[in-house]
Scaffold this motif. Structure first.
Motif, PDB file in Angstrom:
ATOM      1  N   VAL A 116     -26.408   6.152  82.124  1.00 57.15           N
ATOM      2  CA  VAL A 116     -25.357   5.540  82.924  1.00 57.15           C
ATOM      3  C   VAL A 116     -24.861   4.330  82.145  1.00 57.15           C
ATOM      4  N   VAL A 117     -23.548   4.162  82.037  1.00 52.60           N
ATOM      5  CA  VAL A 117     -22.952   3.112  81.215  1.00 52.60           C
ATOM      6  C   VAL A 117     -22.241   2.103  82.114  1.00 52.60           C
ATOM      7  N   ALA A 118     -22.394   0.838  81.815  1.00 50.56           N
ATOM      8  CA  ALA A 118     -21.734  -0.214  82.584  1.00 50.56           C
ATOM      9  C   ALA A 118     -20.213  -0.082  82.500  1.00 50.56           C
ATOM     10  N   ARG A 119     -19.540  -0.615  83.487  1.00 45.56           N
ATOM     11  CA  ARG A 119     -18.079  -0.486  83.536  1.00 45.56           C
ATOM     12  C   ARG A 119     -17.413  -1.037  82.281  1.00 45.56           C
ATOM     13  N   ASP A 120     -17.943  -2.126  81.721  1.00 47.90           N
ATOM     14  CA  ASP A 120     -17.334  -2.717  80.527  1.00 47.90           C
ATOM     15  C   ASP A 120     -17.837  -2.077  79.232  1.00 47.90           C
ATOM     16  N   LEU A 121     -18.622  -1.017  79.352  1.00 48.03           N
ATOM     17  CA  LEU A 121     -19.119  -0.227  78.213  1.00 48.03           C
ATOM     18  C   LEU A 121     -20.097  -0.993  77.326  1.00 48.03           C
ATOM     19  N   SER A 122     -20.632  -2.099  77.820  1.00 48.16           N
ATOM     20  CA  SER A 122     -21.510  -2.926  76.987  1.00 48.16           C
ATOM     21  C   SER A 122     -22.964  -2.468  77.015  1.00 48.16           C
ATOM     22  N   ARG A 123     -23.411  -1.911  78.132  1.00 48.26           N
ATOM     23  CA  ARG A 123     -24.823  -1.576  78.305  1.00 48.26           C
ATOM     24  C   ARG A 123     -24.980  -0.193  78.937  1.00 48.26           C
ATOM     25  N   ALA A 124     -26.180   0.361  78.770  1.00 45.67           N
ATOM     26  CA  ALA A 124     -26.456   1.681  79.314  1.00 45.67           C
ATOM     27  C   ALA A 124     -27.907   1.775  79.760  1.00 45.67           C
ATOM     28  N   SER A 156     -13.493  17.194  70.057  1.00 47.20           N
ATOM     29  CA  SER A 156     -14.333  16.028  70.332  1.00 47.20           C
ATOM     30  C   SER A 156     -13.869  15.367  71.621  1.00 47.20           C
ATOM     31  N   PHE A 157     -14.787  14.653  72.257  1.00 46.38           N
ATOM     32  CA  PHE A 157     -14.496  14.014  73.535  1.00 46.38           C
ATOM     33  C   PHE A 157     -14.884  12.539  73.473  1.00 46.38           C
ATOM     34  N   SER A 158     -14.386  11.768  74.414  1.00 42.11           N
ATOM     35  CA  SER A 158     -14.631  10.329  74.455  1.00 42.11           C
ATOM     36  C   SER A 158     -16.112  10.020  74.626  1.00 42.11           C
ATOM     37  N   PRO A 159     -16.554   8.808  74.243  1.00 49.08           N
ATOM     38  CA  PRO A 159     -17.965   8.447  74.389  1.00 49.08           C
ATOM     39  C   PRO A 159     -18.476   8.552  75.816  1.00 49.08           C
ATOM     40  N   VAL A 160     -17.620   8.232  76.790  1.00 49.92           N
ATOM     41  CA  VAL A 160     -18.064   8.298  78.182  1.00 49.92           C
ATOM     42  C   VAL A 160     -17.144   9.179  79.000  1.00 49.92           C
ATOM     43  N   ALA A 161     -17.725   9.770  80.037  1.00 52.62           N
ATOM     44  CA  ALA A 161     -16.986  10.467  81.077  1.00 52.62           C
ATOM     45  C   ALA A 161     -17.014   9.580  82.312  1.00 52.62           C
ATOM     46  N   VAL A 162     -15.928   9.564  83.074  1.00 52.04           N
ATOM     47  CA  VAL A 162     -15.860   8.676  84.232  1.00 52.04           C
ATOM     48  C   VAL A 162     -15.526   9.459  85.491  1.00 52.04           C
ATOM     49  N   THR A 163     -16.027   8.973  86.615  1.00 51.60           N
ATOM     50  CA  THR A 163     -15.634   9.553  87.899  1.00 51.60           C
ATOM     51  C   THR A 163     -14.205   9.118  88.202  1.00 51.60           C
ATOM     52  N   PRO A 164     -13.461   9.929  88.936  1.00 49.35           N
ATOM     53  CA  PRO A 164     -12.041   9.629  89.174  1.00 49.35           C
ATOM     54  C   PRO A 164     -11.776   8.250  89.770  1.00 49.35           C
ATOM     55  N   ASP A 165     -12.685   7.748  90.602  1.00 53.74           N
ATOM     56  CA  ASP A 165     -12.456   6.446  91.234  1.00 53.74           C
ATOM     57  C   ASP A 165     -12.382   5.302  90.216  1.00 53.74           C
ATOM     58  N   GLU A 166     -12.955   5.497  89.017  1.00 49.22           N
ATOM     59  CA  GLU A 166     -12.910   4.459  87.991  1.00 49.22           C
ATOM     60  C   GLU A 166     -11.484   4.174  87.525  1.00 49.22           C
ATOM     61  N   LEU A 167     -10.586   5.122  87.744  1.00 53.82           N
ATOM     62  CA  LEU A 167      -9.199   4.939  87.316  1.00 53.82           C
ATOM     63  C   LEU A 167      -8.356   4.228  88.365  1.00 53.82           C
ATOM     64  N   GLY A 168      -8.911   4.021  89.549  1.00 57.51           N
ATOM     65  CA  GLY A 168      -8.186   3.326  90.602  1.00 57.51           C
ATOM     66  C   GLY A 168      -6.872   4.009  90.925  1.00 57.51           C
ATOM     67  N   ALA A 169      -5.823   3.203  91.041  1.00 55.57           N
ATOM     68  CA  ALA A 169      -4.508   3.727  91.405  1.00 55.57           C
ATOM     69  C   ALA A 169      -3.903   4.601  90.311  1.00 55.57           C
ATOM     70  N   ALA A 170      -4.467   4.560  89.099  1.00 53.34           N
ATOM     71  CA  ALA A 170      -3.943   5.387  88.006  1.00 53.34           C
ATOM     72  C   ALA A 170      -4.249   6.872  88.210  1.00 53.34           C
ATOM     73  N   ALA A 207      -5.642  -3.981  82.943  1.00 52.34           N
ATOM     74  CA  ALA A 207      -6.109  -5.261  82.395  1.00 52.34           C
ATOM     75  C   ALA A 207      -6.345  -5.198  80.895  1.00 52.34           C
ATOM     76  N   GLY A 208      -6.151  -4.022  80.293  1.00 50.03           N
ATOM     77  CA  GLY A 208      -6.332  -3.879  78.855  1.00 50.03           C
ATOM     78  C   GLY A 208      -7.722  -3.475  78.420  1.00 50.03           C
ATOM     79  N   ALA A 209      -8.586  -3.135  79.378  1.00 45.61           N
ATOM     80  CA  ALA A 209      -9.956  -2.720  79.048  1.00 45.61           C
ATOM     81  C   ALA A 209     -10.001  -1.223  78.766  1.00 45.61           C
ATOM     82  N   SER A 210     -10.788  -0.841  77.777  1.00 43.49           N
ATOM     83  CA  SER A 210     -10.957   0.572  77.445  1.00 43.49           C
ATOM     84  C   SER A 210     -11.722   1.260  78.567  1.00 43.49           C
ATOM     85  N   VAL A 211     -11.195   2.365  79.063  1.00 49.33           N
ATOM     86  CA  VAL A 211     -11.813   3.065  80.191  1.00 49.33           C
ATOM     87  C   VAL A 211     -12.904   4.019  79.724  1.00 49.33           C
TER      88      VAL A 211
END
Length: 338
Positions: A17-25, A195-209, A320-324
């Motif tokens: 499991v990876v933190a939202r800011d991708l810093s820790r797991a 190839s795929f991104s380092p992390v997969a995210v649940t849809p709610d992580e994208l918010g209104a996007a 906010a400019g953060a990598s998702v």
């Protein structure tokens, strides 16, 4: 929630499991050793993974540093990988480049191919090719991962089966495609490992996007450090993800862990092909589209396909400019054989 698979731990990696800011797991072996295991029992295990995610985000001391270079594809191999062409503008342009007509049905019935899924490239792995003459190209895309999808599911019901999203580099060998499709039996050699991104995210992580079917954010591609494209994934998507999932499941069920791609993200401009970033446009998500536009405007393509040493970076950022998802960051290398 954000999930990744570290390369350590065998062919299917080790789920973290990876933190939202991708810093820790945080590894979660007592919940699920692999992402596939989590998807096989998603309803039961997802809440447990969410609890770990909440702790990671709340406690700066929780977990260990997350290094994308140590990450495999979130699913290092999958039971199924199918890729659509939801941005029909891209399909029309690329077909035009090879002198193929665009059937009207392509605007009403999704185009989709089944790719190799027995092994994906990690997000920072090199892209191997035996020859530059193959016409190596990147394709920046978005993909969804499903749980078990019943055969004949409606697009409406398919929304509930989308559990994760990822970024994709769907590598294509453009100069092998025409002869292969000319046989009338689909892609094989011209579509090597994606190839795929380092992390997969649940849809709610994208918010209104995320509106339940489309991702409304620019997909950003750099080629050799220069901005190549930033088309909005929420614009000109003819078929949304639920429609693509339902199309894939029309005559067969999809197993948990099935990956369904969007196809190359592509935006029109004033009803016609988009412009390069250097000319004030949003650019492109693959070289083939740029080469097609060059052919339309000047009579011939001038931009070469990828060469050995070229580097591609694909990323999506929130408001906010953060990598998702983290970045796909790959270099093309010569393959000299086994």
């Amino acid at each position: 929630m954000k999930l990744a698979s570290l390369k350590a731990g065998g062919r299917d990696g080790t789920l973290v499991v990876v933190a939202r800011d991708l810093s820790r797991a945080q590894a979660v072996p007592t919940i699920a050793r692999t992402l596939q295991a989590a998807l096989d029992d998603w309803a039961t295990l997802a809440p447990q993974l969410e609890a770990v995610y909440a702790t990671l985000n709340a406690d700066p001391a929780a977990g260990a540093p997350f290094d994308p270079a140590q990450a495999a594809s979130p699913l290092p191999r999958a039971y199924q990988w199918v890729d659509g062409s939801a941005y029909v503008n891209h399909v029309e342009l690329v077909r035009k480049a090879r002198g193929a007509e665009m059937p009207p049905s392509f605007w009403t019935d999704p185009l989709m191919y089944q790719g190799c899924s027995d092994g994906f490239l990690a997000p920072t792995d090199p892209i191997p090719a035996a020859s530059e003459a193959w016409g190596v190209d990147f394709e920046a895309e978005i993909a969804v991962v499903t749980d078990d999808v019943p055969m004949g599911v409606s697009a409406d019901a398919a929304r509930g089966h989308i559990k994760l999203l990822m970024l994709v580099n769907d590598v294509s060998l453009r100069n092998l495609i025409p002869a292969e499709l000319g046989k009338g039996f689909g892609f094989l050699q011209s579509k090597p490992a994606s190839s795929f991104s380092p992390v997969a995210v649940t849809p709610d992580e994208l918010g209104a996007a995320w509106d339940g079917g489309v991702v409304h954010r620019p997909l950003v591609t750099h080629l050799n450090g220069a901005l190549f494209g930033q088309p909005d994934a929420g614009v000109d998507m003819t078929f949304d993800f639920p429609t693509l999932v339902a199309h894939a499941a029309k005559t067969r069920p999809l197993a948990a862990g099935s990956v369904v791609g969007s196809g190359t993200v592509s935006n029109k401009l004033d009803g016609g092909p988009g412009k390069p970033v250097t000319e004030g446009g949003v650019g492109y998500s693959c070289l083939a589209e740029l080469r097609t536009v060059e052919t339309i405007t000047t009579g011939a393509p001038k931009t070469p396909f990828l060469r050995f040493g070229d580097r591609v970076r694909i990323e999506l950022f929130d408001e906010a400019g953060a990598s998702v998802f983290g970045a796909i960051d790959q270099q093309v290398v010569r393959y000299d054989g086994p």
